[in-house]
Design an enzyme around this catalytic site. Sequence first.
Site, PDB file in Angstrom:
ATOM      1  N   HIS A  95       0.774  -1.241   0.032  1.00 15.36           N
ATOM      2  CA  HIS A  95       0.039  -0.029  -0.116  1.00 15.36           C
ATOM      3  C   HIS A  95       0.927   1.304  -0.031  1.00 15.36           C
ATOM      4  O   HIS A  95       2.010   1.276   0.697  1.00 15.36           O
ATOM      5  CB  HIS A  95      -0.703  -0.151   1.278  1.00 15.36           C
ATOM      6  CG  HIS A  95      -2.036   0.868   1.176  1.00 15.36           C
ATOM      7  ND1 HIS A  95      -1.827   2.498   1.316  1.00 15.36           N
ATOM      8  CD2 HIS A  95      -3.300   0.976   0.544  1.00 15.36           C
ATOM      9  CE1 HIS A  95      -2.671   3.105   1.396  1.00 15.36           C
ATOM     10  NE2 HIS A  95      -3.643   2.267   0.916  1.00 15.36           N
ATOM     11  N   GLY A 173      -7.824   9.382  -0.190  1.00 16.19           N
ATOM     12  CA  GLY A 173      -8.148   9.978   1.071  1.00 16.19           C
ATOM     13  C   GLY A 173      -8.579  11.526   0.818  1.00 16.19           C
ATOM     14  O   GLY A 173      -8.774  12.275   1.603  1.00 16.19           O
TER      15      GLY A 173
END
Length: 250
Positions: A95, A173
């Site tokens: 990630h 995000g």
Amino acid sequence: MRRKLVVGNWKMYGNLESNKVLLEAIIKGVHDYRNADYAVCVPTPYLFQAQAILQDTNVAWGAQNMSQFEAGAFTGSVAPHMLVDFGCSYVIIGHSERRELCNESDPVVAAKFEAALNDGMKPIFCVGETREEYESGLTEQVVARQLDAVLNRIGPKGLCQGVLAYEPVWAIGTGRGATPQKAQAVHSFIRNRVAHLDKAAAAKVRILHGGSVRVANAAQLLSMPDIDGALVGHASLVAEEFVAICRAAN
Ligand code: PGA
């Protein structure tokens, strides 16, 4: 035909009480959705809880990271077989937050991919360019480098046993995801790169999309020919949002 897969990445959020409420709402919400696959990747301490609540449902579970080693003097690390002990089907590998915050390199990510497969889990292997790289027109170059690290280690047949996730770092995000067309272009680039080595593996491998996937953009993203599912961060912490994204995949 590739079956769609929606995975929630909880990141470092939750507690025993809120997890229970969230998991039970997800189970109830997706119970009748039988045409796609669903999973949540929870913080490691909650794997036991996830296993207890999710077993015998159509929601699988997994972890967000692991060591590439099976055992050793690695204080604070978690070995692949330990995740298997708690029934993990999936583990997120590489990630961008781990690449950036924990300096995880391409070779380490490739070693983790192989270790996950060796223990019978499906790695969810993340690739994606930063905003700076995006603005410099380096998207394909960066994604190719990240992808090749795994391809060079285990080949296309190994790759297609796991799952790919294209997450432009600039979309994570931010609430501003890539447009379906932009996302599709990179997904198609990734699949073509695999096809160059092995057409069958390329046709088989699932490529999820991540980075501000929400109810509002999920259906459009998921309708793209090379987008086979979603890796969902913030929206996966809200049961109704996550279930609605699962419904779009279904
Ligand atoms: P986001 O996170 O959905 O909150 O953008 C996605 C991810 O980091 O996997």
